[in-house]
Design a protein around this motif. Structure first.
Motif, PDB file in Angstrom:
ATOM      1  N   LYS A  45       0.885  -1.402   0.053  1.00 20.65           N
ATOM      2  CA  LYS A  45       0.003  -0.140   0.023  1.00 20.65           C
ATOM      3  C   LYS A  45       0.761   1.401   0.134  1.00 20.65           C
ATOM      4  O   LYS A  45       0.527   2.113   0.809  1.00 20.65           O
ATOM      5  N   ARG A  46       1.991   1.163  -0.676  1.00 24.27           N
ATOM      6  CA  ARG A  46       2.541   2.485  -0.923  1.00 24.27           C
ATOM      7  C   ARG A  46       2.972   2.776  -2.459  1.00 24.27           C
ATOM      8  O   ARG A  46       3.044   1.854  -3.087  1.00 24.27           O
ATOM      9  N   GLU A  47       3.303   3.965  -2.662  1.00 23.00           N
ATOM     10  CA  GLU A  47       3.758   4.566  -4.023  1.00 23.00           C
ATOM     11  C   GLU A  47       5.020   3.863  -4.435  1.00 23.00           C
ATOM     12  O   GLU A  47       5.788   3.809  -3.606  1.00 23.00           O
ATOM     13  N   HIS A  48       5.211   3.400  -5.576  1.00 24.17           N
ATOM     14  CA  HIS A  48       6.516   3.254  -5.970  1.00 24.17           C
ATOM     15  C   HIS A  48       7.129   4.109  -7.041  1.00 24.17           C
ATOM     16  O   HIS A  48       6.165   4.960  -7.661  1.00 24.17           O
ATOM     17  N   SER A  49       8.284   4.527  -6.944  1.00 21.85           N
ATOM     18  CA  SER A  49       8.733   5.568  -7.821  1.00 21.85           C
ATOM     19  C   SER A  49       8.943   4.829  -9.405  1.00 21.85           C
ATOM     20  O   SER A  49       8.752   3.639  -9.491  1.00 21.85           O
ATOM     21  N   LYS A  50       9.224   5.831 -10.147  1.00 15.38           N
ATOM     22  CA  LYS A  50       9.435   5.176 -11.582  1.00 15.38           C
ATOM     23  C   LYS A  50      10.624   4.337 -11.676  1.00 15.38           C
ATOM     24  O   LYS A  50      10.702   3.297 -12.384  1.00 15.38           O
ATOM     25  N   ARG A  51      11.777   4.452 -10.798  1.00 11.62           N
ATOM     26  CA  ARG A  51      12.674   3.714 -10.717  1.00 11.62           C
ATOM     27  C   ARG A  51      12.294   2.275 -10.292  1.00 11.62           C
ATOM     28  O   ARG A  51      12.947   1.451 -10.729  1.00 11.62           O
ATOM     29  N   ASP A  52      11.558   2.117  -9.273  1.00 13.70           N
ATOM     30  CA  ASP A  52      11.073   0.949  -8.971  1.00 13.70           C
ATOM     31  C   ASP A  52      10.429   0.181 -10.214  1.00 13.70           C
ATOM     32  O   ASP A  52      10.710  -1.036 -10.235  1.00 13.70           O
ATOM     33  N   TRP A  53       9.600   0.592 -10.707  1.00  8.79           N
ATOM     34  CA  TRP A  53       8.965   0.044 -11.871  1.00  8.79           C
ATOM     35  C   TRP A  53      10.025  -0.244 -12.927  1.00  8.79           C
ATOM     36  O   TRP A  53       9.942  -1.499 -13.385  1.00  8.79           O
ATOM     37  N   ILE A  54      10.968   0.536 -13.368  1.00  8.43           N
ATOM     38  CA  ILE A  54      11.919   0.400 -14.117  1.00  8.43           C
ATOM     39  C   ILE A  54      12.655  -0.968 -13.863  1.00  8.43           C
ATOM     40  O   ILE A  54      13.038  -1.948 -14.570  1.00  8.43           O
ATOM     41  N   ALA A  55      13.246  -1.057 -12.568  1.00  5.74           N
ATOM     42  CA  ALA A  55      14.026  -2.273 -11.986  1.00  5.74           C
ATOM     43  C   ALA A  55      13.084  -3.357 -12.055  1.00  5.74           C
ATOM     44  O   ALA A  55      13.587  -4.463 -12.470  1.00  5.74           O
ATOM     45  N   TYR A  56      11.709  -3.307 -11.633  1.00  7.70           N
ATOM     46  CA  TYR A  56      10.801  -4.530 -11.689  1.00  7.70           C
ATOM     47  C   TYR A  56      10.950  -5.237 -13.191  1.00  7.70           C
ATOM     48  O   TYR A  56      10.914  -6.093 -13.312  1.00  7.70           O
ATOM     49  N   ILE A  57      10.419  -4.342 -13.918  1.00  3.38           N
ATOM     50  CA  ILE A  57      10.277  -4.604 -15.448  1.00  3.38           C
ATOM     51  C   ILE A  57      11.506  -5.292 -15.978  1.00  3.38           C
ATOM     52  O   ILE A  57      11.343  -6.365 -16.736  1.00  3.38           O
ATOM     53  N   SER A  58      12.462  -4.358 -16.112  1.00  2.00           N
ATOM     54  CA  SER A  58      13.900  -5.088 -16.307  1.00  2.00           C
ATOM     55  C   SER A  58      14.208  -6.230 -15.523  1.00  2.00           C
ATOM     56  O   SER A  58      14.728  -7.170 -16.384  1.00  2.00           O
ATOM     57  N   ARG A  59      13.922  -6.497 -14.310  1.00  2.00           N
ATOM     58  CA  ARG A  59      14.213  -7.784 -13.666  1.00  2.00           C
ATOM     59  C   ARG A  59      13.614  -8.950 -14.440  1.00  2.00           C
ATOM     60  O   ARG A  59      14.036 -10.156 -15.012  1.00  2.00           O
ATOM     61  N   GLU A  60      12.157  -8.418 -14.772  1.00  2.00           N
ATOM     62  CA  GLU A  60      11.148  -9.739 -15.246  1.00  2.00           C
ATOM     63  C   GLU A  60      11.396  -9.942 -16.653  1.00  2.00           C
ATOM     64  O   GLU A  60      11.431 -11.140 -17.149  1.00  2.00           O
ATOM     65  N   ILE A  61      11.953  -9.102 -17.541  1.00  2.00           N
ATOM     66  CA  ILE A  61      12.564  -9.125 -18.997  1.00  2.00           C
ATOM     67  C   ILE A  61      13.739 -10.060 -18.844  1.00  2.00           C
ATOM     68  O   ILE A  61      13.703 -10.984 -19.581  1.00  2.00           O
ATOM     69  N   LEU A  62      14.655 -10.030 -18.078  1.00  2.00           N
ATOM     70  CA  LEU A  62      15.910 -10.725 -17.858  1.00  2.00           C
ATOM     71  C   LEU A  62      15.305 -12.270 -17.428  1.00  2.00           C
ATOM     72  O   LEU A  62      15.983 -13.102 -18.069  1.00  2.00           O
ATOM     73  N   ARG A  63      14.491 -12.163 -16.616  1.00  2.00           N
ATOM     74  CA  ARG A  63      13.885 -13.697 -16.227  1.00  2.00           C
ATOM     75  C   ARG A  63      13.516 -14.311 -17.640  1.00  2.00           C
ATOM     76  O   ARG A  63      13.700 -15.624 -17.592  1.00  2.00           O
ATOM     77  N   GLY A  64      12.815 -13.703 -18.047  1.00  2.00           N
ATOM     78  CA  GLY A  64      12.231 -14.209 -19.565  1.00  2.00           C
ATOM     79  C   GLY A  64      13.290 -14.551 -20.587  1.00  2.00           C
ATOM     80  O   GLY A  64      13.488 -15.588 -21.114  1.00  2.00           O
ATOM     81  N   LEU A  65      14.233 -13.700 -20.692  1.00  2.00           N
ATOM     82  CA  LEU A  65      15.175 -13.882 -21.568  1.00  2.00           C
ATOM     83  C   LEU A  65      16.222 -14.978 -21.293  1.00  2.00           C
ATOM     84  O   LEU A  65      16.678 -15.651 -22.008  1.00  2.00           O
ATOM     85  N   HIS A  66      16.273 -15.353 -19.960  1.00  2.00           N
ATOM     86  CA  HIS A  66      17.016 -16.312 -19.271  1.00  2.00           C
ATOM     87  C   HIS A  66      16.628 -17.816 -19.953  1.00  2.00           C
ATOM     88  O   HIS A  66      17.399 -18.611 -20.040  1.00  2.00           O
ATOM     89  N   ILE A  67      15.373 -18.001 -20.355  1.00  2.00           N
ATOM     90  CA  ILE A  67      14.943 -19.196 -21.132  1.00  2.00           C
ATOM     91  C   ILE A  67      15.655 -19.299 -22.362  1.00  2.00           C
ATOM     92  O   ILE A  67      15.967 -20.507 -22.656  1.00  2.00           O
ATOM     93  N   PHE A  68      15.916 -18.351 -23.312  1.00  2.00           N
ATOM     94  CA  PHE A  68      16.644 -18.313 -24.282  1.00  2.00           C
ATOM     95  C   PHE A  68      18.002 -18.368 -24.317  1.00  2.00           C
ATOM     96  O   PHE A  68      18.756 -18.932 -25.167  1.00  2.00           O
ATOM     97  N   MET A  69      18.433 -17.752 -23.232  1.00  2.00           N
ATOM     98  CA  MET A  69      20.135 -17.755 -23.037  1.00  2.00           C
ATOM     99  C   MET A  69      20.317 -18.304 -21.493  1.00  2.00           C
ATOM    100  O   MET A  69      20.511 -17.355 -20.641  1.00  2.00           O
ATOM    101  N   PRO A  70      20.398 -19.407 -21.335  1.00  2.00           N
ATOM    102  CA  PRO A  70      20.540 -20.110 -19.764  1.00  2.00           C
ATOM    103  C   PRO A  70      21.926 -19.718 -19.286  1.00  2.00           C
ATOM    104  O   PRO A  70      21.906 -19.864 -17.892  1.00  2.00           O
ATOM    105  N   THR A  71      22.971 -19.146 -20.028  1.00  2.00           N
ATOM    106  CA  THR A  71      24.136 -19.104 -19.369  1.00  2.00           C
ATOM    107  C   THR A  71      24.175 -17.687 -18.802  1.00  2.00           C
ATOM    108  O   THR A  71      25.273 -17.168 -18.263  1.00  2.00           O
ATOM    109  N   MET A  72      23.069 -16.840 -19.088  1.00  2.00           N
ATOM    110  CA  MET A  72      23.096 -15.188 -18.391  1.00  2.00           C
ATOM    111  C   MET A  72      23.304 -15.665 -16.938  1.00  2.00           C
ATOM    112  O   MET A  72      22.680 -16.334 -16.344  1.00  2.00           O
TER     113      MET A  72
END
Length: 148
Positions: free
Chosen positions: A121-148
């Motif tokens: 129940k707190r506001e997240h900064s744009k930096r929080d959102w960018i970090a979250y989205i970047s992390r999730e994208i990297l987790r998805g890419l890990h499927i295609f490049m497992p040595t990451m």
């Protein structure tokens, strides 16, 4: 491993034998444009379930890339950071025009707005959102490049 190669099953897909999307999925509105076509918000006709539908012209030049994408979706869409694959359909066009391929996916972007941090129940900064989205994208890419 040779068995893990999605390219191995490219010959298994006959684009011309795919079903027509009529009565199965319908387009609701355009949500984006890409290199290969437009992306629509769509709906499964019987259930009302929303879907992302990429609509693109099928040309001989891009047929192998399309088959590769379908194979990748079939193989990896079970991962939480990869859109769920609902199916591929061909909408036949009149002679002299390219047929349209409809690739139907689950709507992945909804997951970005319903993250567990909302319970704090707190506001997240744009930096929080960018970090979250970047992390999730990297987790998805890990499927295609497992040595990451």
């Amino acid at each position: 491993m040779a068995n893990d190669s999605p390219a191995k099953s490219l010959v298994d897909i006959d684009l011309s034998s795919l079903r027509d999307p009529a009565g199965i999925f319908e387009l609701v509105e355009v949500v984006g444009n890409g290199t290969y076509g437009q992306v629509y918000k769509g709906r499964h006709v019987k259930t009302g379930q929303l879907a992302a539908i990429k609509v693109m012209d099928v040309t001989e030049d891009e047929e192998e890339e399309i088959k590769l994408e379908i194979n990748m979706l079939k193989k990896y869409s079970h991962h939480r950071n990869i859109a769920t694959y609902y199916g591929a359909f061909i909408k036949k066009s009149p002679p002299g025009h390219d047929d349209q391929l409809w690739l139907c996916y689950g709507i992945l972007w909804c997951r970005l707005y319903h993250r567990p941090c909302e319970e704090h129940k707190r506001e997240h900064s744009k930096r929080d959102w960018i970090a979250y989205i970047s992390r999730e994208i990297l987790r998805g890419l890990h499927i295609f490049m497992p040595t990451m």
